[in-house]
Design an enzyme around this catalytic site. Structure first.
Site, PDB file in Angstrom:
ATOM      1  CE  LYS A 191      -4.244  -1.842   1.864  1.00 44.60           C
ATOM      2  NZ  LYS A 191      -4.038  -3.225   1.780  1.00 44.60           N
ATOM      3  CD  GLU A 251      -4.628   5.416   4.198  1.00 45.08           C
ATOM      4  OE1 GLU A 251      -4.218   4.888   3.114  1.00 45.08           O
ATOM      5  OE2 GLU A 251      -5.739   4.970   4.563  1.00 45.08           O
ATOM      6  CG  HIS A 258     -11.957  -1.902   9.039  1.00 41.96           C
ATOM      7  ND1 HIS A 258     -12.392  -0.565   8.943  1.00 41.96           N
ATOM      8  CD2 HIS A 258     -11.486  -1.972  10.275  1.00 41.96           C
ATOM      9  CE1 HIS A 258     -11.853   0.024   9.888  1.00 41.96           C
ATOM     10  NE2 HIS A 258     -11.445  -0.565  10.852  1.00 41.96           N
ATOM     11  NE  ARG A 307      -8.383  -9.719  -3.635  1.00 42.79           N
ATOM     12  CZ  ARG A 307      -9.339  -9.133  -3.384  1.00 42.79           C
ATOM     13  NH1 ARG A 307     -10.620  -9.380  -3.942  1.00 42.79           N
ATOM     14  NH2 ARG A 307      -9.372  -8.561  -2.116  1.00 42.79           N
TER      15      ARG A 307
END
Length: 662
Positions: A116, A200, A235, A292
């Site tokens: 990421k 973040e 999440h 994907r």
């Protein structure tokens, strides 16, 4: 086109790929672990090859064995599905080295997006908007904590190699940081073999909107509308829809073009998903790119009329994209509800069990069920607890959501706890029907979502008590074989008095006695001091109730001692409280028990430790999710019954604990 492919996955995605490949004339090879020797995907495939023991790290994550199986079977290509090795750059590179087509992007593209942190840097250069955060290489806990303070709490910890909510924690204050980081790193290591993290800024109440993109071998790319995946718990997505409600055409176009730009920046090939967070000012920020096919791809298929798996196979075989951007049309609206073996009322703990009953709604042009299990199959501790995906379509969003609420009660699942009542409550929730939600909707609207408010109590308990009575009357057994015997009567008959019944229900963790007087099909129902006159019949699973001229129809489901009454206003989940005859042995409150079947990850205390209330004692893991066991009060840990790495059955005593006297 390929003659034979191997599917390096299991469950519903393996079944889906096999069916599509068969339809277009491609032979299939399945792989399976010890736990999946009789699985549906093994039955459907033309061939099946055993690859190892039940734990995924010993079977489905063994890339060398899977490539060996492909070579030995003569498969020309490998479809990775999603999860497991689908985003493993090393596996994709190994396929390339062996001359086997990896049905997905090149290994370099996977590597670019697999971290990421690296992905953020690439997207920044491509002009894709980013969320403020730290994406650097310094992984020292002290440095990550320092960066969190610089960004400003609350922050979100995310595994750089992650996806599906694994290795992710929201941290509200600096005091919580160390424990949350340790848990996120353990979970990331277990799921991806990589515990690196990024930090973040946590956006309060954003929407999760993702764009489906597709690229052919020549680098031509298109986007196939968008999906709103904002309804989440821990999440992870619960209900997805397409297209996303409330977006202007300009915003939809801007997000689609940004997604294609993101794919072009890494020379992407095949199917991919670019995920964005959308704030309340309609500003979108790049979150990640999943290299994907996504679990929720069927909603895109329903509104476009396309088979994305077929697209994958054709593009991987070197064919051009079947359609240009201008030729891609969107019609109607679609929802996907993920049916999981889990208990929403216990913080969504994953569940296990044998599917003793599994009846799905009838499929049609507007109702679709994707599943990888059959009646009699086991939901085990080793893999994701997804039972099925229920997908519906409608001309409008309102029609599609109404259809979802109508078909969900038709599901019958026995043998494990599942989330059907929650899905029904969401599908019939006025706030969800009204339009866009956000990623914290389930947490912030708990009373609305779980139907536990005072109004729900008043509207649900009386029908629930009556439904329980009618169900018991139908299934009650007698000792007499004489059909004319008075002992065959089940209506609590009393001479010169109305028939009287006394029941007790447990609803929302509280017990409610119910007194019911019966005269034929008419009932006087008293619950919680409130009396309602009702008439009712129960025909099979359909409950018909009339009260004060108001007619209501509901559906009653009964599984493993738990009743669910589906009414227009929501699902009422309850149990019957049976009389305590003293026959059941009571367990002494001397320890803490396992909330689920799983594995002990780590012990966070030692025998003899004095602890305070809420202090973490041990961590369990099941189906890739962690659960922390905490001290119920201040006291002393006497001893642990299990060590790190041990498998534990749900309900087993984990440790002995002595609370301090007040």
């Amino acid at each position: 086109m390929f003659k034979k492919i191997l599917i390096a996955n299991r469950g519903e995605i393996a079944c889906r790929v096999i069916r599509t490949a068969r339809r277009i004339g491609i032979a299939t090879v399945a792989v399976y672990s010890d736990a999946d020797s009789d699985a549906l995907h093994v039955e459907l495939a033309d061939e099946a090859i055993h690859i190892g023991p039940a734990p995924a790290q010993d079977s489905y994550l063994q890339g060398e064995r899977i490539i060996e199986a492909a070579c030995n079977s003569g498969a020309e290509a490998i479809h990775p599905g999603y999860g497991f090795l689908s985003e493993n750059a090393g596996f994709a590179a190994a396929c390339e080295e062996q001359g086997i087509v990896f049905i997905g992007p090149h290994s370099s593209a996977i590597a670019s997006m697999g971290s990421k942190s690296a992905a953020k840097r690439i997207m920044e250069e491509a002009g894709v908007p980013l969320i403020p955060g730290y994406h650097g290489d310094d992984q020292a806990p002290s440095h990550l904590c320092e960066e969190a303070g610089r960004i400003g709490y609350p922050v979100l910890l995310k595994a750089t190699a992650g996806g599906g909510g694994k290795g992710m924690r929201t941290v509200a204050t600096a005091a919580e940081f160390d424990e949350a980081l340790a848990a996120a790193k353990r979970e990331a290591q277990a799921a991806f073999g990589d515990d690196r993290m990024l930090v973040e800024k946590f956006l309060a109440g954003p929407r999760h909107v993702e764009i489906q993109v597709f690229f052919d071998q020549a680098g031509h790319g298109v986007y196939l509308a968008e999906r709103d995946c904002s309804l989440q718990r821990r999440h992870q997505k619960v209900i997805e829809e397409a297209p996303a409600p409330g977006l202007t055409e300009d915003l939809r176009k801007a997000m689609g073009e940004a997604a294609v730009r993101a794919g072009s920046a890494i020379d992407y090939r095949g199917a991919g998903t670019v995920e964005f967070l959308l704030d309340n000012q309609n500003r979108f920020f790049f979150m990640e790119m999943n290299t994907r096919l996504q679990v929720e791809h069927p909603v895109t298929e329903m509104i476009t009329g396309l088979d994305l798996v077929e697209w994958q196979l054709r593009v991987a075989a070197g064919q051009d994209l079947p359609l240009s951007q201008q030729a891609i049309a969107v019609r109607g609206h679609a929802f996907e509800a993920r049916i999981y073996a889990e208990d929403p009322e216990r913080d969504f703990l994953p569940a296990t069990g044998v599917l003793q009953t599994l009846r799905a709604p009838a499929e049609s042009a507007v109702v679709r069920v994707d599943t990888g299990v059959r009646e009699g199959d086991e939901i085990s501790v080793y893999y994701d607890p997804l039972i099925a995906k229920l997908v519906v379509w409608g001309e409008t969003r309102a029609e599609a959501l109404h259809r979802l609420g109508r078909v969900l009660p038709q599901y019958r699942i026995e043998g494990t706890v599942c989330n059907l009542p929650l899905l029904y409550n969401l599908a019939t929730c006025s706030a969800f029907l009204a339009g866009p939600t956000h990623t914290r909707f389930i947490e912030e609207e708990h009373e609305l979502v779980f139907r536990t408010g005072a109004a729900d109590k008043a509207s649900q308990l009386h029908p629930a008590a009556l439904a329980l009575l009618l169900h018991k009357s139908r299934h009650q057994t007698t000792s007499s074989s004489d059909p004319y015997s008075p002992w065959q009567e089940r209506n609590a008959w009393r001479m010169n008095l109305p028939a009287a019944h006394r029941l007790e229900l447990k609803w929302n963790e509280q017990c409610y006695p119910a007194d019911i007087e019966q005269s034929g099909d008419h009932y006087r129902v008293t619950v919680a001091g409130d009396t309602v006159m009702m008439s009712a019949t129960l025909e099979e699973e359909t409950l018909h109730i009339t009260s004060a001229g108001h007619r209501v129809r509901g559906t009653l489901a009964h599984a493993d001692g738990v009743y669910t009454l589906y009414l227009a206003g929501g699902a009422c989940r309850f149990t019957e409280v049976l009389a305590d005859t003293g026959e059941q042995q009571r367990a002494e409150d001397t320890g803490l028990t396992a909330p689920m079947n799983g594995r002990v990850v780590t012990l966070l205390a030692a025998a003899g430790d004095t602890v305070t209330e809420g202090m973490p004692l041990l961590v369990m893991e099941a189906m890739k999710m962690e659960h922390t066991i905490r001290a119920p009060a201040a006291g002393v840990v006497e001893r642990f019954h299990y060590a790190a790495g041990d498998l534990v059955a749900g309900g087993a005593m984990l440790l002995e604990f002595s609370a301090q006297a007040e």
